[in-house]
Design a protein around this motif. Sequence first.
Motif, PDB file in Angstrom:
ATOM      1  N   THR A  25      -5.519 -93.425  94.564  1.00 11.06           N
ATOM      2  CA  THR A  25      -5.972 -93.437  93.425  1.00 11.06           C
ATOM      3  C   THR A  25      -3.768 -93.539  93.136  1.00 11.06           C
TER       4      THR A  25
ATOM      5  N   HIS B 263      -3.913 -86.154  89.397  1.00 10.25           N
ATOM      6  CA  HIS B 263      -2.925 -85.976  88.229  1.00 10.25           C
ATOM      7  C   HIS B 263      -2.334 -84.857  88.648  1.00 10.25           C
TER       8      HIS B 263
ATOM      9  N   HIS C   5     -10.518 -86.360  85.533  1.00  9.95           N
ATOM     10  CA  HIS C   5      -9.360 -86.786  85.384  1.00  9.95           C
ATOM     11  C   HIS C   5      -7.885 -86.125  85.998  1.00  9.95           C
TER      12      HIS C   5
ATOM     13  N   HIS D 170      -5.827 -90.357  80.609  1.00  8.10           N
ATOM     14  CA  HIS D 170      -4.228 -89.790  81.257  1.00  8.10           C
ATOM     15  C   HIS D 170      -3.548 -88.751  79.874  1.00  8.10           C
TER      16      HIS D 170
ATOM     17  N   HIS E 160      -1.941 -95.747  89.998  1.00  4.78           N
ATOM     18  CA  HIS E 160      -1.397 -95.055  89.708  1.00  4.78           C
ATOM     19  C   HIS E 160       0.188 -95.435  90.804  1.00  4.78           C
TER      20      HIS E 160
HETATM   21 FE   LIG Z   1      -6.394 -91.684  87.089  1.00  6.85          FE
END
Ligand SMILES: [Fe+2]
Length: 466
Positions: A120, A164, A212, A276, A460
């Motif tokens: 990811t 993230h 997320h 995001h 990403h």
């Molecule tokens: Fe993402």
Amino acid sequence: MSDHNPEGVLAPLHDESDFSSELEIIGDVPRGLRGSYWRNGPNAAFPPKGKSHLWDGDGMLHAITFDDDGIRYRNRWIDTPGLRAEREHGHALFGGMLEMSPPPPAVAEKIGPVKNAANTSIIRHAGRYLALWEAGLPTVVTSDLGTVGVDDFSGALKGSMTAHPKIDPITNEMLFFGYSPFPPYLRYHIVDDAGKLTRSLEIELPRGVMMHDFAITREHVIFFDSPAAFDFDQLAQGGSMIRWAPEHGTRIGVLPRDGSADDMRWIEIENCYVFHFLNAWTEGNQIVVMGASVDWMAVDYEHQRPPEGVDANSYLYRFTIDLSDFTCKKERIGDLAGEFCKVPDSVTGLKHRYGYLASFSTGVCDGAFFDSITQYDLVKGTETTRPFGTHKVVGEPAFAPNLQGRGKNADQDEDDGWIVTWVHERDGSASEFVVLDAKSIQAEPVLRVKMPRRVPLGFHGNWIAP
Ligand SMILES: [Fe+2]
């Protein structure tokens, strides 16, 4: 989502290559552009075992480096335990998120029932490169894209790690969370600037949800508890394990960075999902959180479609939280639908001026197949878009600071650098790396690096300083 491998711009590669002289360079490499753009993404090594989802593919890293010797590109699979087992057997062994069929018992005993695809994102913190996949532990890779292995911070990390995490540009701490379908549903962690996990906190949620991303400021961490709920009944009926469950509502959780679970305050807001976040900052008695938000979300469109009249596209929003009465005001900022939002790493958690999104300039929203890059100037209130054309697909933008610039923190210099991204032919036939001047993104690219063979659209990427 289909029973076969993705096609076109998403089709997996089957080579691991190094290119330098083979690259076609159009334009001059700016002297202040030094560093690498690393990008992760799903790249299934084998045809899937059953129903597949884009999120299932094996992680592959692509790194393009700019230094005094020129430009180099390299791509490598992340050599996860699951992929290694599949290579030994010569075919896929693990099911995906739409069909959780376990691998043979001997493999499951050694690796577990699910493959950590490490597909990811990719970050560097405390000198280590971590490939991330939100349902499992990070995978450490080397600076030349070799795989070291799965890592749990010397045994300190319990549970999974989001793709993230946020790195505070002032303290160099890394803050992150992990979620789970089973209790504890949410954990929050701090890793110090030396890479040691120093703090973990369990946070109570009423149920397991897919979370997320999150946001940080210098003072707070902010979690969105949106109703993307785990639903194993839906999975058993051939759907996704995540169901949009609006009856559960949406809450924003605000926690002082060093607070305890008792310090968490929750604020109810209208249902939304922020895949995001752009950034957040604390300003007096307010916290400003910005992110690309949708009113409705489903990870499996085959089984859930938006209700009549609901716009399922994502737009940039500002959430202003008042800490005196714990209320939240939500305002839409962007005209264009978009996602994959980014600020320069130097302003993470700080009040910023410029934000960037991959966007749809044609107004035709089509999955993650963005066709433009948009820059938001929060001081002027402007939205400036660089379209690439309907036959192109644009990946996530990143900001590369001008290393010969006047300084990264001065307000007027926040856009002193370049916006970099992969741009792909929509049919998947070719790709190029594009460098835009952040001070004039609508101008012709400063530099284009055309690849001798395509690069798939991925997830990403991050700019890694030299
Ligand atoms: Fe993402």
